[in-house]
Design a protein around this motif. Sequence first.
Motif, short mmCIF file in Angstrom:
data_model
loop_
_atom_site.label_atom_id
_atom_site.label_comp_id
_atom_site.label_asym_id
_atom_site.label_seq_id
_atom_site.Cartn_x
_atom_site.Cartn_y
_atom_site.Cartn_z
N CYS A 64 0.81 -1.23 -0.13
CA CYS A 64 -0.04 -0.14 -0.05
C CYS A 64 0.93 1.26 -0.07
CB CYS A 64 -0.90 0.09 1.19
SG CYS A 64 -1.99 1.40 1.29
N ILE A 65 0.41 2.00 -1.10
CA ILE A 65 1.33 3.51 -0.88
C ILE A 65 0.50 4.46 -0.41
CG2 ILE A 65 2.68 2.70 -3.03
CD1 ILE A 65 0.56 4.24 -4.57
N ALA A 66 -0.87 4.22 0.33
CA ALA A 66 -1.40 5.35 1.00
C ALA A 66 -1.91 6.42 -0.13
CB ALA A 66 -0.75 5.97 2.13
N CYS A 67 -2.33 5.85 -1.10
CA CYS A 67 -2.57 6.93 -2.26
C CYS A 67 -4.36 7.42 -1.96
CB CYS A 67 -2.67 6.54 -3.71
SG CYS A 67 -3.50 5.08 -4.19
N GLU A 68 -4.93 6.48 -1.05
CA GLU A 68 -6.52 6.84 -0.84
C GLU A 68 -7.42 6.89 -2.10
OE1 GLU A 68 -7.24 9.93 1.80
OE2 GLU A 68 -5.42 9.68 2.92
N CYS A 70 -8.75 4.01 -2.97
CA CYS A 70 -9.87 3.14 -2.50
C CYS A 70 -10.66 3.82 -1.78
CB CYS A 70 -9.20 1.98 -1.73
SG CYS A 70 -8.01 2.52 -0.27
N CYS A 114 -7.13 0.06 -7.14
CA CYS A 114 -5.95 0.10 -6.47
C CYS A 114 -4.84 -0.13 -7.52
CB CYS A 114 -6.03 -1.12 -5.23
SG CYS A 114 -4.41 -1.07 -4.43
N PRO A 115 -4.00 0.95 -7.23
CA PRO A 115 -2.82 0.87 -8.34
C PRO A 115 -1.68 -0.11 -8.22
CG PRO A 115 -2.61 2.84 -6.79
CD PRO A 115 -3.84 2.04 -6.44
N THR A 116 -1.80 -0.51 -6.94
CA THR A 116 -0.68 -1.38 -6.57
C THR A 116 -0.98 -2.86 -6.40
OG1 THR A 116 -0.80 -0.91 -4.13
CG2 THR A 116 0.65 0.60 -5.46
N CYS A 118 -2.59 -4.08 -4.03
CA CYS A 118 -2.56 -4.73 -2.82
C CYS A 118 -3.70 -4.80 -2.11
CB CYS A 118 -2.03 -3.69 -1.83
SG CYS A 118 -2.90 -2.01 -1.52
S1 SF4 Z 1 -5.81 2.32 -3.36
FE1 SF4 Z 1 -4.50 0.76 -2.66
S2 SF4 Z 1 -2.39 1.53 -2.65
FE2 SF4 Z 1 -3.97 3.23 -2.61
S3 SF4 Z 1 -4.50 3.56 -0.18
FE3 SF4 Z 1 -6.06 2.10 -1.16
S4 SF4 Z 1 -5.18 0.10 -0.59
FE4 SF4 Z 1 -3.27 1.61 -0.63
#
Ligand code: SF4
Length: 199
Positions: A64-68, A70, A114-116, A118
């Motif tokens: 997770c890169i905490a991009c928010e 999601c 989610c871009p990664t 995760c």
């Molecule tokens: S979209 Fe994925 S990478 Fe970004 S905050 Fe949510 S869980 Fe983390």
Amino acid sequence: MFGFLKQVGDYSREAAAAARGITQGLAVTFDHMRRRPVTVQYPYEKLIPSERYRGRIHFEFDKCIACEVCVRVCPINLPVVDWVMNKETRKKQLKNYSIDFGVCIFCGNCVEYCPTNCLSMTEEYELAAFDRHSLNFDNVALGRLPTSVTMDPSVQPLRELAYLPKGAMDPHGVPDEARRAGRLPQDVVTDPSATRQHQ
Ligand code: SF4
Ligand code: SF4
């Protein structure tokens, strides 16, 4: 006099037709009694969820890169992403991540965007709890490996209709090695007759 006789005749005909109808209906009912019930005997038998089943969400903390994203695509902005800015690395540092499954509608938008990668959807559907507060999963609970119907030795897994071999309608007694109806794309490509047709 003739009118009365006609009435009696009609009545007898209708009574005979009704008796025939009831007999036919009973014959169908008794015939169904001889067939194997379609009931899936939960919890000893369970249907295997389909490959796109949207069950409990799985989360990988490391990715997770905490991009928010999601949070933004969620219809109710449900995921809670708790992060701080690390001044040394000048990167977001994830502290906690949680999803309350008491509120989630399992639409899968968060997983989709989610871009990664995760986030992912599992085939876990048995989430019942006595206390709804325990449905608020933190990153540890979200990271737990999902339970699987096929890995449980006390359960007889059964295939859903779409995964049965061609012509089969009942999952009971279908051998494990029997493939589902249709061919996979790679089978079509490697089939010499199909390639010849294509040329
Ligand atoms: S979209 Fe994925 S990478 Fe970004 S905050 Fe949510 S869980 Fe983390
Ligand atoms: S599955 Fe849908 S409702 Fe649940 S957290 Fe993801 S986006 Fe929100």
